[in-house]
Write an enzyme that holds these catalytic residues in place. Structure first.
Site, mmCIF file in Angstrom:
data_model
loop_
_atom_site.group_PDB
_atom_site.id
_atom_site.type_symbol
_atom_site.label_atom_id
_atom_site.label_comp_id
_atom_site.label_asym_id
_atom_site.label_seq_id
_atom_site.Cartn_x
_atom_site.Cartn_y
_atom_site.Cartn_z
ATOM 1 N N LYS A 292 0.836 -1.212 0.000
ATOM 2 C CA LYS A 292 0.000 0.000 0.000
ATOM 3 C C LYS A 292 0.872 1.264 0.000
ATOM 4 O O LYS A 292 0.647 2.178 -0.784
ATOM 5 C CB LYS A 292 -0.936 0.015 1.227
ATOM 6 C CG LYS A 292 -1.849 -1.203 1.320
ATOM 7 C CD LYS A 292 -2.777 -1.125 2.526
ATOM 8 C CE LYS A 292 -2.064 -1.110 3.865
ATOM 9 N NZ LYS A 292 -1.293 -2.347 4.168
ATOM 10 N N ARG B 284 -9.470 0.426 8.886
ATOM 11 C CA ARG B 284 -9.022 -0.928 9.222
ATOM 12 C C ARG B 284 -10.097 -1.708 9.955
ATOM 13 O O ARG B 284 -9.887 -2.878 10.267
ATOM 14 C CB ARG B 284 -7.799 -0.834 10.121
ATOM 15 C CG ARG B 284 -6.453 -1.036 9.410
ATOM 16 C CD ARG B 284 -5.370 -0.860 10.440
ATOM 17 N NE ARG B 284 -4.124 -1.495 10.155
ATOM 18 C CZ ARG B 284 -3.066 -0.900 9.630
ATOM 19 N NH1 ARG B 284 -3.129 0.348 9.230
ATOM 20 N NH2 ARG B 284 -1.939 -1.572 9.482
ATOM 21 N N ARG C 101 11.629 -5.285 4.963
ATOM 22 C CA ARG C 101 11.317 -3.871 4.695
ATOM 23 C C ARG C 101 12.305 -2.946 5.425
ATOM 24 O O ARG C 101 12.625 -3.159 6.592
ATOM 25 C CB ARG C 101 9.898 -3.563 5.167
ATOM 26 C CG ARG C 101 9.558 -2.081 5.095
ATOM 27 C CD ARG C 101 8.089 -1.800 5.096
ATOM 28 N NE ARG C 101 7.383 -2.222 6.292
ATOM 29 C CZ ARG C 101 6.055 -2.169 6.415
ATOM 30 N NH1 ARG C 101 5.311 -1.737 5.427
ATOM 31 N NH2 ARG C 101 5.481 -2.564 7.519
ATOM 32 N N ARG D 247 11.451 -1.070 10.973
ATOM 33 C CA ARG D 247 10.393 -0.703 11.926
ATOM 34 C C ARG D 247 10.378 -1.664 13.102
ATOM 35 O O ARG D 247 10.596 -2.862 12.940
ATOM 36 C CB ARG D 247 9.034 -0.762 11.211
ATOM 37 C CG ARG D 247 8.686 0.543 10.546
ATOM 38 C CD ARG D 247 7.490 0.434 9.656
ATOM 39 N NE ARG D 247 6.313 -0.166 10.280
ATOM 40 C CZ ARG D 247 5.115 -0.215 9.712
ATOM 41 N NH1 ARG D 247 4.948 0.322 8.511
ATOM 42 N NH2 ARG D 247 4.101 -0.775 10.313
ATOM 43 N N ARG E 41 -0.064 -9.082 13.629
ATOM 44 C CA ARG E 41 -0.683 -8.067 12.759
ATOM 45 C C ARG E 41 -1.490 -8.730 11.642
ATOM 46 O O ARG E 41 -2.544 -8.229 11.249
ATOM 47 C CB ARG E 41 0.392 -7.134 12.182
ATOM 48 C CG ARG E 41 0.934 -6.168 13.240
ATOM 49 C CD ARG E 41 2.293 -5.610 12.873
ATOM 50 N NE ARG E 41 2.295 -4.836 11.669
ATOM 51 C CZ ARG E 41 3.364 -4.677 10.880
ATOM 52 N NH1 ARG E 41 4.501 -5.263 11.178
ATOM 53 N NH2 ARG E 41 3.275 -3.947 9.810
HETATM 54 P P1 ADP Z 1 2.250 -1.803 3.256
HETATM 55 O O1 ADP Z 1 2.289 -0.303 3.185
HETATM 56 O O2 ADP Z 1 1.064 -2.398 2.570
HETATM 57 O O3 ADP Z 1 2.422 -2.328 4.658
HETATM 58 P P2 ADP Z 1 4.801 -1.617 1.849
HETATM 59 O O4 ADP Z 1 4.440 -0.785 0.669
HETATM 60 O O5 ADP Z 1 5.592 -0.957 2.932
HETATM 61 O O6 ADP Z 1 3.501 -2.366 2.447
HETATM 62 O O7 ADP Z 1 5.602 -2.894 1.294
HETATM 63 C C1 ADP Z 1 6.164 -3.846 2.189
HETATM 64 C C2 ADP Z 1 7.549 -4.286 1.686
HETATM 65 O O8 ADP Z 1 7.379 -5.039 0.487
HETATM 66 C C3 ADP Z 1 8.476 -3.136 1.346
HETATM 67 O O9 ADP Z 1 9.779 -3.484 1.747
HETATM 68 C C4 ADP Z 1 8.359 -2.983 -0.165
HETATM 69 O O10 ADP Z 1 9.574 -2.548 -0.741
HETATM 70 C C5 ADP Z 1 8.056 -4.418 -0.602
HETATM 71 N N1 ADP Z 1 7.115 -4.482 -1.751
HETATM 72 C C6 ADP Z 1 6.059 -3.681 -2.015
HETATM 73 N N2 ADP Z 1 5.422 -4.072 -3.138
HETATM 74 C C7 ADP Z 1 6.085 -5.173 -3.587
HETATM 75 C C8 ADP Z 1 5.928 -6.052 -4.713
HETATM 76 N N3 ADP Z 1 4.940 -5.872 -5.588
HETATM 77 N N4 ADP Z 1 6.796 -7.090 -4.838
HETATM 78 C C9 ADP Z 1 7.802 -7.265 -3.933
HETATM 79 N N5 ADP Z 1 8.014 -6.479 -2.862
HETATM 80 C C10 ADP Z 1 7.176 -5.438 -2.685
HETATM 81 P P1 AMP Z 2 0.884 0.573 9.205
HETATM 82 O O1 AMP Z 2 2.007 1.548 9.045
HETATM 83 O O2 AMP Z 2 -0.303 0.885 8.371
HETATM 84 O O3 AMP Z 2 1.360 -0.866 9.049
HETATM 85 O O4 AMP Z 2 0.380 0.707 10.724
HETATM 86 C C1 AMP Z 2 1.256 0.449 11.802
HETATM 87 C C2 AMP Z 2 0.442 0.293 13.078
HETATM 88 O O5 AMP Z 2 -0.233 1.522 13.378
HETATM 89 C C3 AMP Z 2 -0.656 -0.760 13.052
HETATM 90 O O6 AMP Z 2 -0.180 -2.081 13.333
HETATM 91 C C4 AMP Z 2 -1.612 -0.235 14.139
HETATM 92 O O7 AMP Z 2 -1.115 -0.520 15.438
HETATM 93 C C5 AMP Z 2 -1.531 1.275 13.927
HETATM 94 N N1 AMP Z 2 -2.549 1.741 12.952
HETATM 95 C C6 AMP Z 2 -2.323 2.298 11.733
HETATM 96 N N2 AMP Z 2 -3.472 2.592 11.119
HETATM 97 C C7 AMP Z 2 -4.456 2.193 11.953
HETATM 98 C C8 AMP Z 2 -5.875 2.202 11.879
HETATM 99 N N3 AMP Z 2 -6.535 2.676 10.789
HETATM 100 N N4 AMP Z 2 -6.581 1.708 12.931
HETATM 101 C C9 AMP Z 2 -5.961 1.257 14.020
HETATM 102 N N5 AMP Z 2 -4.626 1.197 14.160
HETATM 103 C C10 AMP Z 2 -3.871 1.668 13.129
#
Ligand code: ADP
Ligand code: AMP
Length: 215
Positions: free
Chosen positions: A13, A88, A127, A160, A171
């Site tokens: 995302k 969420r 990541r 992270r 999660r």
């Molecule tokens: P989200 O925001 O949904 O938690 P991220 O965009 O941070 O996910 O992506 C999670 C990890 O996967 C990052 O390290 C990113 O570089 C990698 N990633 C994202 N999209 C892809 C893809 N299509 N194929 C492989 N790795 C990806």
């Molecule tokens: P994310 O960066 O989206 O993976 O979010 C990291 C963490 O922030 C999650 O595991 C939750 O603890 C909190 N968080 C982010 N967005 C939300 C949401 N919409 N509702 C509740 N908790 C959230």
């Protein structure tokens, strides 16, 4: 463009939101980023949120709903926004509907990114994020040119706190129980587009643009 990117942690995302932000010139609204900034600053909201985040749970609905309500009223959201990580839960989706109605706005689309659970674990453990500019990387799938350093600004790449395997599993469970119901919620609303998020980052981007009919 008023868009929600839906999907489990690690679905891509944030990666896609950053590219769409540049294309459409509208902001990415990531509740995770906003909460992490509050934790870093030690604000009262950050102090309250930290325990939930470290445990891999959700921050209470009223906190995140308040964040988004405030954020969507900022002038930079006037032309649109990309919601990443919100809503969420069903109550958050209901609250978003109310907020948008108050602001006289409608969602254009909800894009659901589908990725297998095991791939999610590998994505999240690998990541890395730039400490200075926030750009995201993956040690295997999207590595920086120089290990540990951001291509864009040279900043240090960090992992992270919640991207540890044990917290990741929690999660993913929370996603299944609390967030996955939003797929049918938005399908019923006629807003859902589904994309195979297992594909290459650029292919996913192309398919999102096609689903939005702007390719
Ligand atoms: P989200 O925001 O949904 O938690 P991220 O965009 O941070 O996910 O992506 C999670 C990890 O996967 C990052 O390290 C990113 O570089 C990698 N990633 C994202 N999209 C892809 C893809 N299509 N194929 C492989 N790795 C990806
Ligand atoms: P994310 O960066 O989206 O993976 O979010 C990291 C963490 O922030 C999650 O595991 C939750 O603890 C909190 N968080 C982010 N967005 C939300 C949401 N919409 N509702 C509740 N908790 C959230």
């Amino acid at each position: 463009m008023k868009l929600i990117l839906l999907g489990p942690p690690g679905a891509g995302k944030g990666t896609q939101a950053k590219m769409l932000t540049d294309l459409f010139n509208i902001p990415q609204v990531s509740t995770g980023d906003i909460l992490r900034a509050a934790v870093k600053e030690g604000t009262p909201m950050g102090v309250k949120a930290k325990g939930f985040m470290d445990a891999g749970g959700l921050v209470p609905d009223e906190v995140v709903v308040g964040i988004v309500r405030e954020r969507l009223q900022k002038p930079d959201c006037a032309a649109g926004f990309i919601l990443d990580g919100f809503p969420r839960t069903v109550p958050q989706a209901d609250a978003l509907k109310d907020t948008l109605a108050e602001l006289g706005k409608d969602l254009d689309a909800v894009i659901s990114l589908e990725v297998d659970s095991e791939a999610l674990v590998e994505r999240l453990t690998g990541r890395r994020t730039c400490r200075d500019c926030g750009r995201g990387y993956h040690i295997k799938f999207d590595p920086p040119r120089v290990a540990g350093k951001c291509d864009a600004c040279g900043g240090e790449l960090i992992q992270r706190d919640d991207d540890k395997e044990e917290t990741i599993r929690k999660r993913l469970e929370v996603y299944q129980s609390s967030t996955e119901p939003l797929i049918s919620y938005y399908r019923k609303a006629g807003l859902l587009g589904t994309i195979d998020g297992m594909q290459d980052i650029q292919v996913v981007k192309k398919e999102i643009l096609a689903a939005l009919s702007v390719a």
